[in-house]
Design a protein around this motif. Structure first.
Motif, PDB file in Angstrom:
ATOM      1  N   MET A  94       0.843  -1.176   0.000  1.00  0.00           N
ATOM      2  CA  MET A  94       0.000   0.000   0.000  1.00  0.00           C
ATOM      3  C   MET A  94       0.891   1.243   0.000  1.00  0.00           C
ATOM      4  SD  MET A  94      -3.081   1.070   2.585  1.00  0.00           S
ATOM      5  CE  MET A  94      -3.993  -0.372   2.141  1.00  0.00           C
ATOM      6  N   THR A  95       0.525   2.209  -0.805  1.00  0.00           N
ATOM      7  CA  THR A  95       1.289   3.433  -0.902  1.00  0.00           C
ATOM      8  C   THR A  95       0.838   4.418   0.156  1.00  0.00           C
ATOM      9  OG1 THR A  95       1.469   3.101  -3.266  1.00  0.00           O
ATOM     10  CG2 THR A  95       1.936   5.291  -2.462  1.00  0.00           C
ATOM     11  N   MET A  96       1.786   5.068   0.784  1.00  0.00           N
ATOM     12  CA  MET A  96       1.461   6.081   1.785  1.00  0.00           C
ATOM     13  C   MET A  96       2.211   7.349   1.432  1.00  0.00           C
ATOM     14  SD  MET A  96       1.563   3.828   5.279  1.00  0.00           S
ATOM     15  CE  MET A  96       1.764   5.274   6.234  1.00  0.00           C
ATOM     16  N   THR A  97       1.716   8.468   1.933  1.00  0.00           N
ATOM     17  CA  THR A  97       2.408   9.730   1.741  1.00  0.00           C
ATOM     18  C   THR A  97       3.298  10.003   2.928  1.00  0.00           C
ATOM     19  OG1 THR A  97       0.467  10.834   2.649  1.00  0.00           O
ATOM     20  CG2 THR A  97       0.646  10.735   0.259  1.00  0.00           C
ATOM     21  N   ASP A  98       4.310  10.815   2.711  1.00  0.00           N
ATOM     22  CA  ASP A  98       5.266  11.156   3.758  1.00  0.00           C
ATOM     23  C   ASP A  98       5.083  12.621   4.128  1.00  0.00           C
ATOM     24  OD1 ASP A  98       7.382  11.490   5.474  1.00  0.00           O
ATOM     25  OD2 ASP A  98       8.924  11.075   3.982  1.00  0.00           O
ATOM     26  N   VAL A  99       4.392  12.869   5.223  1.00  0.00           N
ATOM     27  CA  VAL A  99       4.089  14.227   5.655  1.00  0.00           C
ATOM     28  C   VAL A  99       5.368  15.008   5.949  1.00  0.00           C
ATOM     29  CG1 VAL A  99       2.873  15.601   7.391  1.00  0.00           C
ATOM     30  CG2 VAL A  99       1.861  13.480   6.559  1.00  0.00           C
ATOM     31  N   ALA A 100       6.376  14.353   6.467  1.00  0.00           N
ATOM     32  CA  ALA A 100       7.615  15.022   6.864  1.00  0.00           C
ATOM     33  C   ALA A 100       8.549  15.304   5.689  1.00  0.00           C
ATOM     34  CB  ALA A 100       8.342  14.172   7.899  1.00  0.00           C
ATOM     35  N   SER A 101       8.191  14.893   4.498  1.00  0.00           N
ATOM     36  CA  SER A 101       9.096  15.043   3.357  1.00  0.00           C
ATOM     37  C   SER A 101       9.229  16.476   2.882  1.00  0.00           C
ATOM     38  CB  SER A 101       8.627  14.169   2.194  1.00  0.00           C
ATOM     39  OG  SER A 101       7.480  14.736   1.590  1.00  0.00           O
ATOM     40  N   GLY A 102       8.259  17.333   3.227  1.00  0.00           N
ATOM     41  CA  GLY A 102       8.287  18.711   2.753  1.00  0.00           C
ATOM     42  C   GLY A 102       7.629  18.884   1.401  1.00  0.00           C
ATOM     43  N   VAL A 103       7.189  17.783   0.801  1.00  0.00           N
ATOM     44  CA  VAL A 103       6.497  17.831  -0.483  1.00  0.00           C
ATOM     45  C   VAL A 103       5.000  17.779  -0.204  1.00  0.00           C
ATOM     46  CG1 VAL A 103       6.149  16.643  -2.691  1.00  0.00           C
ATOM     47  CG2 VAL A 103       8.414  16.662  -1.629  1.00  0.00           C
ATOM     48  N   ALA A 104       4.253  18.676  -0.856  1.00  0.00           N
ATOM     49  CA  ALA A 104       2.807  18.723  -0.644  1.00  0.00           C
ATOM     50  C   ALA A 104       2.188  17.350  -0.901  1.00  0.00           C
ATOM     51  CB  ALA A 104       2.178  19.752  -1.572  1.00  0.00           C
ATOM     52  N   LEU A 105       1.174  17.001  -0.102  1.00  0.00           N
ATOM     53  CA  LEU A 105       0.533  15.691  -0.243  1.00  0.00           C
ATOM     54  C   LEU A 105      -0.040  15.493  -1.631  1.00  0.00           C
ATOM     55  CD1 LEU A 105      -1.273  15.329   3.207  1.00  0.00           C
ATOM     56  CD2 LEU A 105       0.840  14.228   2.448  1.00  0.00           C
ATOM     57  N   TRP A 106      -0.683  16.536  -2.184  1.00  0.00           N
ATOM     58  CA  TRP A 106      -1.272  16.377  -3.524  1.00  0.00           C
ATOM     59  C   TRP A 106      -0.183  16.083  -4.548  1.00  0.00           C
ATOM     60  CZ3 TRP A 106       0.205  19.267  -7.616  1.00  0.00           C
ATOM     61  CH2 TRP A 106       0.817  20.504  -7.366  1.00  0.00           C
ATOM     62  N   ARG A 107       1.001  16.663  -4.377  1.00  0.00           N
ATOM     63  CA  ARG A 107       2.111  16.416  -5.307  1.00  0.00           C
ATOM     64  C   ARG A 107       2.592  14.982  -5.162  1.00  0.00           C
ATOM     65  NH1 ARG A 107       3.421  16.659  -9.821  1.00  0.00           N
ATOM     66  NH2 ARG A 107       2.520  18.724  -9.778  1.00  0.00           N
ATOM     67  N   GLN A 108       2.653  14.457  -3.936  1.00  0.00           N
ATOM     68  CA  GLN A 108       3.068  13.075  -3.731  1.00  0.00           C
ATOM     69  C   GLN A 108       2.088  12.117  -4.400  1.00  0.00           C
ATOM     70  OE1 GLN A 108       4.427  12.013   0.303  1.00  0.00           O
ATOM     71  NE2 GLN A 108       4.331  14.205   0.760  1.00  0.00           N
ATOM     72  N   VAL A 109       0.794  12.402  -4.287  1.00  0.00           N
ATOM     73  CA  VAL A 109      -0.224  11.562  -4.917  1.00  0.00           C
ATOM     74  C   VAL A 109      -0.089  11.656  -6.438  1.00  0.00           C
ATOM     75  CG1 VAL A 109      -2.702  11.195  -5.224  1.00  0.00           C
ATOM     76  CG2 VAL A 109      -1.792  11.724  -2.943  1.00  0.00           C
ATOM     77  N   ALA A 110       0.040  12.878  -6.956  1.00  0.00           N
ATOM     78  CA  ALA A 110       0.191  13.065  -8.401  1.00  0.00           C
ATOM     79  C   ALA A 110       1.422  12.332  -8.918  1.00  0.00           C
ATOM     80  CB  ALA A 110       0.265  14.551  -8.739  1.00  0.00           C
ATOM     81  N   ASP A 111       2.524  12.422  -8.189  1.00  0.00           N
ATOM     82  CA  ASP A 111       3.743  11.726  -8.599  1.00  0.00           C
ATOM     83  C   ASP A 111       3.544  10.214  -8.603  1.00  0.00           C
ATOM     84  OD1 ASP A 111       4.996  14.185  -8.847  1.00  0.00           O
ATOM     85  OD2 ASP A 111       6.159  13.992  -6.987  1.00  0.00           O
ATOM     86  N   GLY A 112       2.821   9.703  -7.607  1.00  0.00           N
ATOM     87  CA  GLY A 112       2.556   8.268  -7.554  1.00  0.00           C
ATOM     88  C   GLY A 112       1.707   7.796  -8.721  1.00  0.00           C
TER      89      GLY A 112
END
Length: 65
Positions: free
Chosen positions: A1-19
């Motif tokens: 399962m894919t999860m986002t990394d809140v501490a990465s400094g990258v916006a959550l929507w960007r992490q989802v879009a990248d995935g």
């Protein structure tokens, strides 16, 4: 399962879009195939639907979805 990394400094929507973009690039999502629904994407990335909508909008602006 894919999860986002809140501490990465990258916006959550960007992490989802990248995935999703990686899924398109590696063939998990093929041309003409429907993407999973907002709820399924939200559950996969453990984000809310608004975040998914923002990610999909960004991908649509780039012509990827």
């Amino acid at each position: 399962m894919t999860m986002t990394d809140v501490a990465s400094g990258v916006a959550l929507w960007r992490q989802v879009a990248d995935g999703i973009e990686r899924g398109i690039a590696d063939g998990r999502f093929t041309a003409g195939e429907r993407l999973p629904g907002e709820m399924e994407i939200a559950e996969t990335y453990r984000v809310n639907r608004h975040t998914v909508r923002r990610a999909l909008a960004a991908l649509a602006e780039r012509g990827l979805v």
